[in-house]
Design a protein around this motif. Sequence first.
Motif, PDB file in Angstrom:
ATOM      1  N   GLY C 524       0.811  -1.217   0.000  1.00 32.31           N
ATOM      2  CA  GLY C 524       0.000   0.000   0.000  1.00 32.31           C
ATOM      3  C   GLY C 524       0.840   1.259   0.000  1.00 32.31           C
ATOM      4  N   SER C 525       2.036   1.153  -0.549  1.00 33.02           N
ATOM      5  CA  SER C 525       2.953   2.286  -0.429  1.00 33.02           C
ATOM      6  C   SER C 525       3.116   3.057  -1.744  1.00 33.02           C
ATOM      7  N   CYS C 526       2.950   2.395  -2.878  1.00 36.86           N
ATOM      8  CA  CYS C 526       3.174   3.095  -4.149  1.00 36.86           C
ATOM      9  C   CYS C 526       2.006   4.032  -4.453  1.00 36.86           C
ATOM     10  N   THR C 527       2.303   5.305  -4.451  1.00 33.88           N
ATOM     11  CA  THR C 527       1.261   6.324  -4.554  1.00 33.88           C
ATOM     12  C   THR C 527       0.349   6.095  -5.753  1.00 33.88           C
ATOM     13  N   ALA C 528       0.956   5.844  -6.901  1.00 32.30           N
ATOM     14  CA  ALA C 528       0.167   5.756  -8.125  1.00 32.30           C
ATOM     15  C   ALA C 528      -0.813   4.588  -8.081  1.00 32.30           C
ATOM     16  N   LEU C 529      -0.535   3.614  -7.225  1.00 35.28           N
ATOM     17  CA  LEU C 529      -1.385   2.427  -7.210  1.00 35.28           C
ATOM     18  C   LEU C 529      -2.393   2.457  -6.071  1.00 35.28           C
ATOM     19  N   ARG C 530      -2.405   3.531  -5.309  1.00 30.65           N
ATOM     20  CA  ARG C 530      -3.348   3.603  -4.203  1.00 30.65           C
ATOM     21  C   ARG C 530      -4.760   3.853  -4.721  1.00 30.65           C
ATOM     22  N   ARG C 531      -5.716   3.246  -4.071  1.00 33.29           N
ATOM     23  CA  ARG C 531      -7.114   3.471  -4.425  1.00 33.29           C
ATOM     24  C   ARG C 531      -7.823   3.969  -3.169  1.00 33.29           C
ATOM     25  N   TYR C 532      -8.186   5.225  -3.177  1.00 30.51           N
ATOM     26  CA  TYR C 532      -8.918   5.762  -2.030  1.00 30.51           C
ATOM     27  C   TYR C 532     -10.415   5.574  -2.258  1.00 30.51           C
ATOM     28  N   THR C 533     -11.083   5.017  -1.269  1.00 26.83           N
ATOM     29  CA  THR C 533     -12.541   4.871  -1.373  1.00 26.83           C
ATOM     30  C   THR C 533     -13.171   5.326  -0.059  1.00 26.83           C
ATOM     31  N   ILE C 534     -14.448   5.683  -0.162  1.00 31.66           N
ATOM     32  CA  ILE C 534     -15.170   6.115   1.044  1.00 31.66           C
ATOM     33  C   ILE C 534     -16.153   5.015   1.428  1.00 31.66           C
ATOM     34  N   ASP C 535     -16.079   4.602   2.668  1.00 26.89           N
ATOM     35  CA  ASP C 535     -17.005   3.591   3.167  1.00 26.89           C
ATOM     36  C   ASP C 535     -18.323   4.298   3.540  1.00 26.89           C
ATOM     37  N   PRO C 536     -19.381   4.045   2.761  1.00 26.50           N
ATOM     38  CA  PRO C 536     -20.633   4.782   2.997  1.00 26.50           C
ATOM     39  C   PRO C 536     -21.178   4.546   4.406  1.00 26.50           C
ATOM     40  N   ALA C 537     -20.824   3.422   5.000  1.00 23.30           N
ATOM     41  CA  ALA C 537     -21.334   3.126   6.336  1.00 23.30           C
ATOM     42  C   ALA C 537     -20.783   4.097   7.370  1.00 23.30           C
ATOM     43  N   ASN C 538     -19.553   4.519   7.159  1.00 23.67           N
ATOM     44  CA  ASN C 538     -18.920   5.405   8.131  1.00 23.67           C
ATOM     45  C   ASN C 538     -19.046   6.881   7.769  1.00 23.67           C
ATOM     46  N   CYS C 539     -19.251   7.166   6.483  1.00 25.74           N
ATOM     47  CA  CYS C 539     -19.278   8.562   6.040  1.00 25.74           C
ATOM     48  C   CYS C 539     -20.517   9.263   6.572  1.00 25.74           C
ATOM     49  N   LYS C 540     -20.303  10.419   7.217  1.00 30.32           N
ATOM     50  CA  LYS C 540     -21.420  11.163   7.792  1.00 30.32           C
ATOM     51  C   LYS C 540     -21.846  12.309   6.870  1.00 30.32           C
ATOM     52  N   GLY C 541     -21.146  12.422   5.760  1.00 32.52           N
ATOM     53  CA  GLY C 541     -21.496  13.513   4.855  1.00 32.52           C
ATOM     54  C   GLY C 541     -21.119  14.862   5.405  1.00 32.52           C
ATOM     55  N   CYS C 542     -19.987  14.946   6.129  1.00 33.67           N
ATOM     56  CA  CYS C 542     -19.586  16.211   6.747  1.00 33.67           C
ATOM     57  C   CYS C 542     -18.969  17.172   5.734  1.00 33.67           C
ATOM     58  N   THR C 543     -18.641  16.660   4.547  1.00 28.23           N
ATOM     59  CA  THR C 543     -18.078  17.434   3.417  1.00 28.23           C
ATOM     60  C   THR C 543     -16.643  17.919   3.628  1.00 28.23           C
ATOM     61  N   LEU C 544     -16.045  17.571   4.767  1.00 27.98           N
ATOM     62  CA  LEU C 544     -14.693  18.055   5.032  1.00 27.98           C
ATOM     63  C   LEU C 544     -13.701  17.528   3.984  1.00 27.98           C
ATOM     64  N   CYS C 545     -13.819  16.241   3.640  1.00 31.35           N
ATOM     65  CA  CYS C 545     -12.892  15.648   2.668  1.00 31.35           C
ATOM     66  C   CYS C 545     -13.002  16.379   1.332  1.00 31.35           C
ATOM     67  N   ALA C 546     -14.248  16.662   0.923  1.00 32.81           N
ATOM     68  CA  ALA C 546     -14.445  17.325  -0.362  1.00 32.81           C
ATOM     69  C   ALA C 546     -13.807  18.701  -0.352  1.00 32.81           C
ATOM     70  N   LYS C 547     -13.873  19.363   0.801  1.00 31.17           N
ATOM     71  CA  LYS C 547     -13.266  20.690   0.903  1.00 31.17           C
ATOM     72  C   LYS C 547     -11.752  20.611   0.845  1.00 31.17           C
ATOM     73  N   LYS C 548     -11.209  19.538   1.448  1.00 32.12           N
ATOM     74  CA  LYS C 548      -9.751  19.388   1.477  1.00 32.12           C
ATOM     75  C   LYS C 548      -9.175  18.970   0.125  1.00 32.12           C
ATOM     76  N   CYS C 549      -9.977  18.244  -0.634  1.00 26.34           N
ATOM     77  CA  CYS C 549      -9.444  17.675  -1.878  1.00 26.34           C
ATOM     78  C   CYS C 549      -8.968  18.779  -2.818  1.00 26.34           C
ATOM     79  N   PRO C 550      -7.686  18.750  -3.199  1.00 27.55           N
ATOM     80  CA  PRO C 550      -7.152  19.846  -4.025  1.00 27.55           C
ATOM     81  C   PRO C 550      -7.607  19.773  -5.481  1.00 27.55           C
ATOM     82  N   VAL C 551      -8.190  18.640  -5.886  1.00 30.08           N
ATOM     83  CA  VAL C 551      -8.552  18.519  -7.302  1.00 30.08           C
ATOM     84  C   VAL C 551     -10.052  18.281  -7.493  1.00 30.08           C
TER      85      VAL C 551
END
Lengths: 165, 684, 587
Positions: C524-551
Amino acid sequence: MNCECVKQKSDLSLLCPVLEEYAAVPGSLITILQQAQEIYGYLPMDVIYHIAAETGSTPAKVLGVATFYTQFRFQPVGKYLIMLCNGTACHVNGSERIAQTIQEYLQVENGATTADGLFSFSIVACLGCCSLSPVMMINEETYGNLTPDSVKMILQEIQKKEAAQ
Amino acid sequence: MSQIQITINGKLCHCEEGISILQAAMQNGIEIPNLCNDESVKVYGACGLCAVEVLDDGSGRPMPKLLRACSAKAMNGYVVRYDTERVNQSRKIALELLMSDHTGDCMAPCRLNCPAGTDCQGYVKKIAEGDYHGAVRLMKEKLPLPASIGRVCPHPCEQNCRRALVEQPLSIAFLKAFAADRDLESETYRAECLPDTGKRVAIIGGGPAGLTAAYFLRQKGHAVTIFDASAKMGGMLRYGIPAYRLPKTVLDREIEEIEAMGVSMQNRVRIGEQITLEQLRADYDAVIVAVGAWQSMAMRCEGESLSGVVGGIQFLHDISSGEKAAPDLQGKVVAVCGGGNTAMDACRTAVRCGADKVYVIYRRTREEMPADAVEIEEAAEEGVIYRYLTNPAEIIGENGAVRRIKLQVMELGEPDASGRRSPVPVEGKFELLDVDLVIMAIGQKPALAGFEALEQTRKGTIAADEATFLTNLPDVYAIGDATNRGADIAIAAIGEANRCAAVVDSALCGALKPYRAPFLSKREVTAEMLADREKIARCTMPTRPAEVRRRDFDEVNLGLTEAMAQAEAKRCLECGCHDYNECKLIRYANMQPIDPYRLAGQKNIHEKERKLGSIERDPGKCILCGLCVRVCEEDAKQGILGLVGRGFTTAIKPEFQDDAVIAGCKDCAKCVKVCPTGALKLLG
Amino acid sequence: MSIRIAVGQGSCGIAAGAGKVYDALFAALQGSEVSLGVVGCIGMCWLEPIVDLYRDHTLQMRLVQVKPEDAERIAKACCHGDLSALNDLAISEEDAAFLTKQTRIALRNCGLIDPNSLESAVEAGGYSALRKVLAKQDGMTPEEVIACIKESGLAGRGGAGFPTWFKWNAARQSAGEEKYLICNADEGDPGAFMDRAVIESDPHTLIEGMLIAAYAIGAKEALVYVRAEYPLAIKRLHAALAQAKEAGYVGRHILGSDFSCEFRVKAGAGAFVCGEETALIESLEGNRGMPRLKPPFPAAAGYWHQPSNINNVETFANVSWIIDHGGAAFAAMGTPDSKGTKVFALTGKIRRGGLVEIPMGKTLRDVIFDIGGGIRDGKDFKAVQMGGPSGGCIPASLLDTIIDYKALGATGAIMGSGGMVVMDETTCMVSMAKFFLDFTAEESCGKCVHCRIGTKRMQEILTRITEGKGRKGDVELLEELCNAIKDGALCGLGQTAPNPVLTTIRYFRDEFTAHIEEQRCPAGSCTALRRYTIDPANCKGCTLCAKKCPVNAISGSVKAPHRIDLDVCIRCGQCMAACKFHAIQVG
């Protein structure tokens, strides 16, 4: 390198004592270059030509030696030279993220100087402080156990200090 | 100094004690590959090509490590090889690595695109210098029929000419014809033949392929006999190409030259009739089948068997052979089906036979037409009418003779595998034309009666190996239009014949050596890189007016004048490396198969530069052997050149920008002399 | 008798704040009788800054991870002589075992003496071996010195492990007007820092070892080639040389004998290849550090083409001990193949990182688990990298390999100069191989084809594998290149550059396969091969991640589970760091 470098006018007299001591000592070219860099902060092209002439060498030879070693610079550096260690231990402990943080925070590439001339950034070979990895040196001072946050704080502090002056 | 002996690649060598293995080899006439070594400078050891394996260090034991022959001392009793698997692998990787960062233009793009590999740049330069015999000598290293081919070749060389990036490509083919014509006029160049070997080769088919194979095999000293079914030699050049393009006198002269070398030529011999393949196999050491493709392909539409429907090749052959009287087409309407050069030859011949109207039926548009642009234009000038986007659907007869042709109207659809947009029928849309003669010129295939013993491809051609040209029968080779992919242009058959001749020669000498395409370093050049070149228009071949020429079979082209030819030749950009023939790197790179592309990666990009007096540097070709730097310092005592930087981006820099230092260069050109590649060039 | 305080001041200690601690103590001790001094590096780097409290030369208490704000109460406790008040700062028994489990010869004085003081060194036995060698009566001849070193079995500690006596003898036997003794202190292996520690902490032991070697080979001049990156080492070495000269240990007629030897210190200018002895000589002569062809070896024609002998710092640091105690005492330690002790720099994901000196023959497990305390943060051990860019990665299955030149060589790694970088499950081995090739490609001198272009091509292939762009056959191509470069490169740097790649392929081939065929990085170390996903069960919809995302790769409405568009995501991980609900996973 462009033509401007050759037309530079550095104060070559500053180099006299160094050349007096070493010019005639065989094998002293690297020492002379090191001391020249101490004096000028980097190696201006006219200084390289001057050293070649004074040591009976050729510019090709002097430039060849100077460009072989990573210590030598051919552009002026900023007031603070950040050297981020890229040794094995630092790598394993995340120096890449530190590099990213510095590059993003200061908007500076590896080997370049910030627009305000305050910081130069350089990723260097192992600094030998592996147990504190990741490590960086800013001028003579070493900082260890870096995290993206701690790096930002260190840089901010320097910026604050400079702004105050 | 005491004498010692060492064995290099099985040869016992005597030498003085204290010298290197490389020196010992050189003193005994053995060349161990090396790029960074020169007697005038100290040993350096950078290239690694001179690696040798010591199988016995004099005490019966092998040495575990490979040695560099340039630095390792020759020791008494050493048994050394530089061709073991391990050494070959080491050298192979070294060469692949070097080539992966080498940007040379080994051969000019014109030459690269010539199926026969003719040295276009070389002979164009000779023409520019006015040395026409010299030009022909170069041409004939690859091609024995330059005057003929110069007239008829669709010149793939010109397609690739980089001059096109400036304005227009060089007129290479016509330059070739020009020089070859001059050469035929007097003091015609004739290649020397080696002493007779006593080996006999039978060549079946006297077309461009057969004549070429004969020419090169004869040079090697073999006894060559060509058997041809027609009345005269020349094959398609004689019977497929009309005289207005290639006057038969020119072809005759070039064939005479081949005959004069001692090639025996037997006409009117058809395999399976006058003689069998089996007989030839029994009587000769090798047989080369080069019978061409003489059968027009059918269009697979109704009415093909009507009288007045003929194959294009048949039509042209009958007229050229003079065996039948040229048909009088006065008042007749002719439809030629197809868009290739045979179709052009057929339609223009029909015009010359007096036809009232000549149509060319082609299912795509002008854009996709494979025939030469000049041919298409000249035919139009002579009155030929093009019916693009139509395809014969049915030939309608009356009393068994052609009366009309029904054409399916087409439109262009999606591009097919060849990249050309494929034609699709527009449903229900047809046209009718009244015609008297239909000429099918949509392709040819070989007629292989008498060759039943040879294995065929699914296309109905002879199956021949791509590297050895061998058929399924031992010692029977096959080349040209009759083989594999089928009909192609003459120069392709000539190239194949040349390569086949080398293979046959090697087989006759005892060990068959398959053909291997040489590795060549290539450079991409863009228009921007040539933006500083002066624009000079391409010469135009003077022709007879359409109104006049359409009435006879005399040559359409009037030929270039000497002034035109020389001016045209001087337009050449001389793309190919000046050092190709002396380059050690490319010679070693072709000693064994290498594939640098598997190691392709970043390349160091450098511009050519002329900072040092009369020396031009092309750093793209530099392999950092350091010879120039060392010779400048150690031998010339100048120290003008130096290595700068380190690692992959290390470069050799002449003196930067300082004029005073550049002036220090004494132009001794020692660096140029030691450079193992074409990176350094002494300007004229 | 009052307390003496010694603050450990190696580069690492200073970086950890030892300088500030010293300053604070200095201020706090104003007017008191408690003396304050400096010692070098004890090698317990994870405990820096370290403050030792002595009474009568006896260590009373070792305080660890001291902060400047502790100075007041340390000063107070020392003035009152009641050290129990400092118990909370004292080293734990477990940590102290780090030292007691070691056998220190090369490091024998490190962290115990004041590196700036000749007296301190002499008190600890410094120069006694030199006195023994040069004694007017019963001194040792050069041949006897060489014989003693031969008996000890000392081998070069810089990496290659060549018998030291053999090189000395060859240089001694070589005919030449001038001979030179050279110390390679261009400690370039990333992950190794024992040479720096020795020079910074105990420079006189190095000088003494060099003097004995110079005497043995017949050299009148000794040179130390130190990395420019070690300014403190250079400073302390210069100071020590000045003291030694003043005291008659260096210079003409040393200790009244016929033996004379002058020293010069040359600072390297940043080139790893200069650790190769012929390149080092080129550099000493003021040239580009490009290796020379061997033979001739430096023993026959080295510095200025005169007979020269080159050893590294650690090798010299053993010499005076061997002379003092006899070759047999040294040879009594270790294995039949490898004698004496070896210093290791233990770093990486280790709990207790620092300098470890143990007799040869101990196992890797002894060093990493028994002394080093195993992996930190409760993770699993994966591999240990030994020998730096010339070495290799040794997997968990080989942890019981003994430390011995032959046994380590058999794993595909090497003893090397003693860097031991420990890796855990989160370290990607392909990325490690790439890291070393990045290094060697950067450090290649550019002379020979195999190294200049070969390491570059290997680096490119490894890079594309870590980016998920590897091609089928790349592993085989790498192996082919590796073998050819081992065979064809000119010097040790190039010939050993393939080792990190070969060993990772040998032990972790499946990781290469996962990258190439599944575009997956098992660590899980090679950046290009990382897959970030959001677990809907835990996500509260706080929108913080979306605000932080630079792209702007994250979308979703307030209080509803968000999702990441992987085509846009640049794998920066800022969302994961920002999420307060552990809803973002990486795979």
